[in-house]
Write an enzyme that holds these catalytic residues in place. Structure first.
Site, PDB file in Angstrom:
ATOM      1  N   ALA A  15       6.197 -30.661  79.131  1.00 19.91           N
ATOM      2  CA  ALA A  15       6.676 -29.776  80.195  1.00 19.91           C
ATOM      3  C   ALA A  15       6.933 -30.479  81.518  1.00 19.91           C
ATOM      4  O   ALA A  15       7.295 -29.832  82.498  1.00 19.91           O
ATOM      5  CB  ALA A  15       5.652 -28.652  80.413  1.00 19.91           C
ATOM      6  N   SER A  16       6.781 -31.791  81.548  1.00 19.81           N
ATOM      7  CA  SER A  16       6.868 -32.498  82.827  1.00 19.81           C
ATOM      8  C   SER A  16       8.294 -32.760  83.288  1.00 19.81           C
ATOM      9  O   SER A  16       8.518 -33.108  84.450  1.00 19.81           O
ATOM     10  CB  SER A  16       6.120 -33.832  82.731  1.00 19.81           C
ATOM     11  N   VAL A  65      -0.009 -35.223  72.516  1.00 21.99           N
ATOM     12  CA  VAL A  65       0.136 -34.378  71.330  1.00 21.99           C
ATOM     13  C   VAL A  65      -0.175 -35.139  70.047  1.00 21.99           C
ATOM     14  O   VAL A  65      -0.522 -34.530  69.027  1.00 21.99           O
ATOM     15  CB  VAL A  65       1.542 -33.744  71.243  1.00 21.99           C
ATOM     16  N   ASN A  91       7.603 -28.831  72.388  1.00 26.03           N
ATOM     17  CA  ASN A  91       8.792 -29.491  72.927  1.00 26.03           C
ATOM     18  C   ASN A  91       8.628 -31.002  73.063  1.00 26.03           C
ATOM     19  O   ASN A  91       9.630 -31.721  73.095  1.00 26.03           O
ATOM     20  CB  ASN A  91       9.128 -28.889  74.298  1.00 26.03           C
ATOM     21  N   SER A 143      16.257 -30.764  66.522  1.00 29.21           N
ATOM     22  CA  SER A 143      17.453 -31.444  67.042  1.00 29.21           C
ATOM     23  C   SER A 143      18.584 -31.332  66.044  1.00 29.21           C
ATOM     24  O   SER A 143      18.355 -31.225  64.829  1.00 29.21           O
ATOM     25  CB  SER A 143      17.153 -32.925  67.295  1.00 29.21           C
ATOM     26  N   TYR A 156      13.756 -40.648  64.341  1.00 29.87           N
ATOM     27  CA  TYR A 156      13.916 -39.382  65.075  1.00 29.87           C
ATOM     28  C   TYR A 156      14.450 -38.284  64.148  1.00 29.87           C
ATOM     29  O   TYR A 156      13.956 -37.151  64.145  1.00 29.87           O
ATOM     30  CB  TYR A 156      14.870 -39.613  66.244  1.00 29.87           C
TER      31      TYR A 156
END
Length: 248
Positions: A15-16, A65, A91, A143, A156
């Site tokens: 969230a940063s 996380v 996220n 994604s 990814y």
């Protein structure tokens, strides 16, 4: 905006900055109290201070996380503060792009640890509160790469595709508890991660996008907001693409 999420509590990982910050802004504008989680706790505190005028409560936690111990400690702190967590938005994510034959095993492990194992750690831990209340929403940011694949992004792409399988399987496990589990698959969004693209890369990308532009954080935030709302109460196990038409 109406305060449809008043008295609700959402935990947002990563969230940063970027998409996570955009999601925080959107939920705050509708009255949602927020747990802002990131390894960069000070940056989350800055995001929280920017939302102070929204008449909500925020809690910034320094959380990795990829570490279950870190996640458990942060969730326990959040539950002590708020008593419950209604929404989880997974996220947090990183990328270590390279062709597979050149990829360092440490980079592969780092991406899978954050982007996939991190979703497991956070969801498993927060789910305890939701199961007790027989209510909740989980939304995970995947994604378009998890749907289409992309050269140079095997790690990814594997992690983001794994998120989709996780989402569909968990949705089946806990639907009877009135908890929905969905994913949002953004395309190319203007964030800190895409800001470093080589000269000309943005123009090339735009040519591949039917809507002819890169997305912005607010595009993703709107999709997340919908999936958290009562308008999506009968939607679970789904993937909502927010990619300008790249995957259709």
């Amino acid at each position: 905006m109406s305060r449809v999420f008043e008295e609700r509590v959402a935990m947002i990982t990563g969230a940063s900055q970027g998409i996570g910050e955009s999601i925080a802004q959107r939920l705050a504008s509708e009255g949602c109290n927020l747990i802002l989680a990131s390894r960069r706790q000070e940056a989350c505190e800055e995001v929280g201070s920017l939302l102070a005028g929204e008449d909500i409560e925020t809690l910034a936690v320094g959380m990795d996380v990829g570490s279950l111990d870190s996640v458990v400690a942060s969730v326990d702190e959040a539950l002590e503060r708020f008593g419950h967590i209604d929404f989880l938005v997974n996220n947090a994510g990183i990328a270590r792009d390279n062709l597979l034959v050149r990829m360092d095993p440490a980079d592969w492990d780092a991406v899978l640890r954050t982007d996939l194992t991190g979703v497991y750690n956070c969801t498993k831990t927060v789910l305890r509160s939701m199961l007790r209340r027989r209510s909740g929403r989980v939304v995970t940011i995947s994604s378009v790469v998890g749907l289409l694949g992309n050269s140079g992004q095997t790690a990814y792409g594997a992690a983001k595709a794994g998120v989709l399988g996780f989402t569909k399987s968990l949705a089946r496990e806990i639907a009877s508890r009135n908890i929905t589990v969905n994913a949002v698959a953004p395309g190319y969004i203007t964030t800190e991660m895409t800001a470093g693209l080589p000269e000309g890369a943005t123009e090339n990308l735009q040519q591949k996008i039917p809507l002819g532009r890169l997305g912005v954080g607010a595009d993703v935030a709107g999709a997340v907001r919908f999936l958290l709302s009562e308008d999506a109460a009968y939607i679970t196990g789904q993937v909502l693409s927010v990619d300008g038409g790249m995957y259709m």
